[in-house]
Scaffold this active site. Structure first.
Site, PDB file in Angstrom:
ATOM      1  N   SER A  52      51.674  47.417  46.584  1.00  0.00           N
ATOM      2  CA  SER A  52      51.970  46.134  46.908  1.00  0.00           C
ATOM      3  C   SER A  52      53.433  46.083  47.576  1.00  0.00           C
ATOM      4  O   SER A  52      54.263  46.896  47.217  1.00  0.00           O
ATOM      5  CB  SER A  52      52.187  45.743  45.400  1.00  0.00           C
ATOM      6  OG  SER A  52      52.671  44.247  45.320  1.00  0.00           O
ATOM      7  N   LYS A  65      53.564  50.712  41.342  1.00  0.00           N
ATOM      8  CA  LYS A  65      53.502  50.457  42.781  1.00  0.00           C
ATOM      9  C   LYS A  65      54.016  51.234  43.702  1.00  0.00           C
ATOM     10  O   LYS A  65      53.894  51.838  44.691  1.00  0.00           O
ATOM     11  CB  LYS A  65      53.454  48.860  43.190  1.00  0.00           C
ATOM     12  CG  LYS A  65      52.183  48.043  42.839  1.00  0.00           C
ATOM     13  CD  LYS A  65      50.906  48.545  42.954  1.00  0.00           C
ATOM     14  CE  LYS A  65      49.893  47.567  42.346  1.00  0.00           C
ATOM     15  NZ  LYS A  65      48.566  47.871  42.734  1.00  0.00           N
ATOM     16  N   TYR A  88      55.078  47.032  36.843  1.00  0.00           N
ATOM     17  CA  TYR A  88      54.027  46.908  37.915  1.00  0.00           C
ATOM     18  C   TYR A  88      54.976  47.365  39.145  1.00  0.00           C
ATOM     19  O   TYR A  88      54.232  48.048  40.187  1.00  0.00           O
ATOM     20  CB  TYR A  88      53.542  45.538  38.288  1.00  0.00           C
ATOM     21  CG  TYR A  88      52.664  45.121  39.243  1.00  0.00           C
ATOM     22  CD1 TYR A  88      51.442  45.335  39.333  1.00  0.00           C
ATOM     23  CD2 TYR A  88      53.263  44.397  40.524  1.00  0.00           C
ATOM     24  CE1 TYR A  88      50.620  45.256  40.198  1.00  0.00           C
ATOM     25  CE2 TYR A  88      52.280  43.907  41.618  1.00  0.00           C
ATOM     26  CZ  TYR A  88      50.978  44.510  41.393  1.00  0.00           C
ATOM     27  OH  TYR A  88      50.309  44.199  42.486  1.00  0.00           O
TER      28      TYR A  88
HETATM   29  N1  LIG Z   1      46.148  39.560  45.182  1.00  0.00           N
HETATM   30  C1  LIG Z   1      47.526  39.848  45.489  1.00  0.00           C
HETATM   31  O1  LIG Z   1      47.960  38.957  45.830  1.00  0.00           O
HETATM   32  C2  LIG Z   1      47.906  41.221  45.615  1.00  0.00           C
HETATM   33  C3  LIG Z   1      49.173  41.538  46.088  1.00  0.00           C
HETATM   34  C4  LIG Z   1      49.408  42.756  46.168  1.00  0.00           C
HETATM   35  C5  LIG Z   1      49.044  43.991  45.668  1.00  0.00           C
HETATM   36  N2  LIG Z   1      47.570  43.437  44.975  1.00  0.00           N
HETATM   37  C6  LIG Z   1      46.881  44.867  44.591  1.00  0.00           C
HETATM   38  O2  LIG Z   1      45.785  44.850  45.049  1.00  0.00           O
HETATM   39  C7  LIG Z   1      44.765  45.343  43.995  1.00  0.00           C
HETATM   40  C8  LIG Z   1      43.651  44.336  43.830  1.00  0.00           C
HETATM   41  O3  LIG Z   1      44.025  43.113  43.575  1.00  0.00           O
HETATM   42  P1  LIG Z   1      43.152  41.820  43.391  1.00  0.00           P
HETATM   43  O4  LIG Z   1      43.927  40.398  43.535  1.00  0.00           O
HETATM   44  O5  LIG Z   1      42.184  42.105  44.495  1.00  0.00           O
HETATM   45  O6  LIG Z   1      42.664  42.157  42.101  1.00  0.00           O
HETATM   46  P2  LIG Z   1      41.844  41.325  41.285  1.00  0.00           P
HETATM   47  O7  LIG Z   1      40.953  40.285  41.848  1.00  0.00           O
HETATM   48  O8  LIG Z   1      42.310  41.183  39.814  1.00  0.00           O
HETATM   49  O9  LIG Z   1      40.484  42.547  40.906  1.00  0.00           O
HETATM   50  C9  LIG Z   1      41.000  43.794  40.058  1.00  0.00           C
HETATM   51  C10 LIG Z   1      39.580  44.345  39.641  1.00  0.00           C
HETATM   52  O10 LIG Z   1      40.046  45.629  38.967  1.00  0.00           O
HETATM   53  C11 LIG Z   1      39.233  45.390  37.638  1.00  0.00           C
HETATM   54  N3  LIG Z   1      40.250  46.063  36.581  1.00  0.00           N
HETATM   55  C12 LIG Z   1      41.271  45.816  35.776  1.00  0.00           C
HETATM   56  N4  LIG Z   1      41.601  46.703  35.139  1.00  0.00           N
HETATM   57  C13 LIG Z   1      40.767  47.753  35.179  1.00  0.00           C
HETATM   58  C14 LIG Z   1      40.322  48.965  34.361  1.00  0.00           C
HETATM   59  N5  LIG Z   1      41.346  49.293  33.457  1.00  0.00           N
HETATM   60  N6  LIG Z   1      39.424  49.705  34.815  1.00  0.00           N
HETATM   61  C15 LIG Z   1      38.604  49.417  36.008  1.00  0.00           C
HETATM   62  N7  LIG Z   1      38.658  48.097  36.502  1.00  0.00           N
HETATM   63  C16 LIG Z   1      39.762  47.539  36.230  1.00  0.00           C
HETATM   64  C17 LIG Z   1      39.441  44.006  37.173  1.00  0.00           C
HETATM   65  O11 LIG Z   1      38.495  43.524  36.238  1.00  0.00           O
HETATM   66  P3  LIG Z   1      39.114  42.454  35.266  1.00  0.00           P
HETATM   67  O12 LIG Z   1      39.016  41.031  36.080  1.00  0.00           O
HETATM   68  O13 LIG Z   1      37.957  42.229  34.160  1.00  0.00           O
HETATM   69  O14 LIG Z   1      40.303  42.708  34.676  1.00  0.00           O
HETATM   70  C18 LIG Z   1      39.060  43.526  38.639  1.00  0.00           C
HETATM   71  O15 LIG Z   1      37.691  43.267  38.538  1.00  0.00           O
HETATM   72  C19 LIG Z   1      45.463  45.667  42.666  1.00  0.00           C
HETATM   73  O16 LIG Z   1      45.821  47.016  42.656  1.00  0.00           O
HETATM   74  C20 LIG Z   1      46.729  44.553  42.933  1.00  0.00           C
HETATM   75  O17 LIG Z   1      47.979  45.010  42.279  1.00  0.00           O
HETATM   76  C21 LIG Z   1      47.095  42.466  44.937  1.00  0.00           C
END
Ligand SMILES: NC(=O)c1ccc[n+]([C@@H]2O[C@H](COP(=O)([O-])OP(=O)(O)OC[C@H]3O[C@@H](n4cnc5c(N)ncnc54)[C@H](OP(=O)(O)O)[C@@H]3O)[C@@H](O)[C@H]2O)c1
Length: 257
Positions: free
Chosen positions: A147, A167, A163
């Site tokens: 991130s 990261k 977090y």
């Molecule tokens: N979206 C952003 O703006 C952004 C920016 C920078 C970095 N990121 C990073 O990119 C990655 C994906 O982000 P996203 O926004 O696509 O995330 P998201 O939509 O929240 O999807 C994450 C998935 O991981 C699952 N998960 C959570 N805890 C888990 C566990 N212990 N074991 C297995 N699966 C688990 C979640 O399930 P549940 O929904 O049931 O919890 C969800 O299906 C993350 O690492 C996030 O930190 C995102």
């Protein structure tokens, strides 16, 4: 605008966090490009739906329920995918996130452990258990979703200390993986996304906040999942083989370092 075509026919990908967001987009794109995909997630309903959606379009996908912080389960799903498919080429670690914005003083030890385990220990575990499979075939691609929070901090803005630290740890662990695995034909890279309009982000931000994020970038809009997925696919492609140990900042020019 046309779409770049990737060819992952015959390859096997494990995508954690594959039920939603960047993980889901990556899993679906790998399948569309011919890979056999294992969607690994806590969320059984949505994870199964992603795999079923891929199969309905003629692709190859299976859902494997897994808490990515549970060492035994992580080993079991990676070994199962490799055994069933006969190989493992790609590991994308997308499971992660945080729930609360707090100061360091306000952060409880439990919150610290929970967030660091989800975002950092999980990647240590999945890589640890995927490495023997990659070494056996002298080929592999690892992409860890880090991130911008692990690269930069906004003075004055609250974040999640565990977090941000986790990261940053991912970006460092990615370099260590690259050093260890280069001689085994394995690349390891990370992506540091800027704010991306996944369902989770859209649910907690109104239209004006999303537009404001867009105005702070050089391309003038908030990132969509597809903006990350193209990088995931390129880094996992055979053509990406000379690129390793790097964190790619995919943030529309919001942060220039
Ligand atoms: N979206 C952003 O703006 C952004 C920016 C920078 C970095 N990121 C990073 O990119 C990655 C994906 O982000 P996203 O926004 O696509 O995330 P998201 O939509 O929240 O999807 C994450 C998935 O991981 C699952 N998960 C959570 N805890 C888990 C566990 N212990 N074991 C297995 N699966 C688990 C979640 O399930 P549940 O929904 O049931 O919890 C969800 O299906 C993350 O690492 C996030 O930190 C995102």
């Amino acid at each position: 605008m046309g779409k770049t075509k990737f060819d992952f026919a015959g390859q096997v990908a494990v995508v954690t966090g594959g039920a939603r967001g960047i993980g889901r987009g990556s899993a679906e794109a790998f399948a569309e490009a011919g890979a056999r995909v294992y969607v690994v997630d806590l969320d059984e309903k949505d994870g199964e739906a992603v795999a079923q959606g891929v199969r309905a379009k003629g692709g190859k996908a299976a859902f494997l329920a897994c808490d990515v912080t549970d060492s035994k389960r992580v080993k079991a799903v990676i070994d199962q995918a490799a055994a069933e498919a006969g190989r493992l080429d790609i590991l994308v670690n997308s499971a992660g996130g945080f729930w609360q914005q707090l100061t360091v003083e306000e952060t409880s030890e439990e919150e610290w452990d929970k967030v660091v385990d989800l975002n950092l220990k999980s990647i240590f575990l999945s890589c640890k258990f995927a490495i023997p499979h990659f070494k056996k075939q002298n080929y592999g691609r690892i992409v860890n979703i880090g991130s911008m929070a692990g690269v930069s901090v906004f003075p004055g803005a609250l974040s999640s200390p565990p977090y941000s630290a986790a990261k940053a740890g991912i970006h460092s662990l990615t370099r260590v993986l690259a050093v260890e695995l280069g001689k085994h034909g394995v690349t390891a890279n990370a992506i540091a996304p800027g704010t991306t309009a996944t369902e989770r982000v859209v649910a907690v931000r109104n239209a004006e906040q999303m537009a404001m994020i867009g105005r702070n970038t050089l391309v003038g809009r908030i990132a969509q999942v597809e903006d990350m997925v193209g990088w995931v696919l390129f880094l996992c492609s055979p053509e990406g083989g000379y690129f390793t140990g790097q964190t790619v900042a995919v943030n529309g020019g919001r942060f220039l370092h």
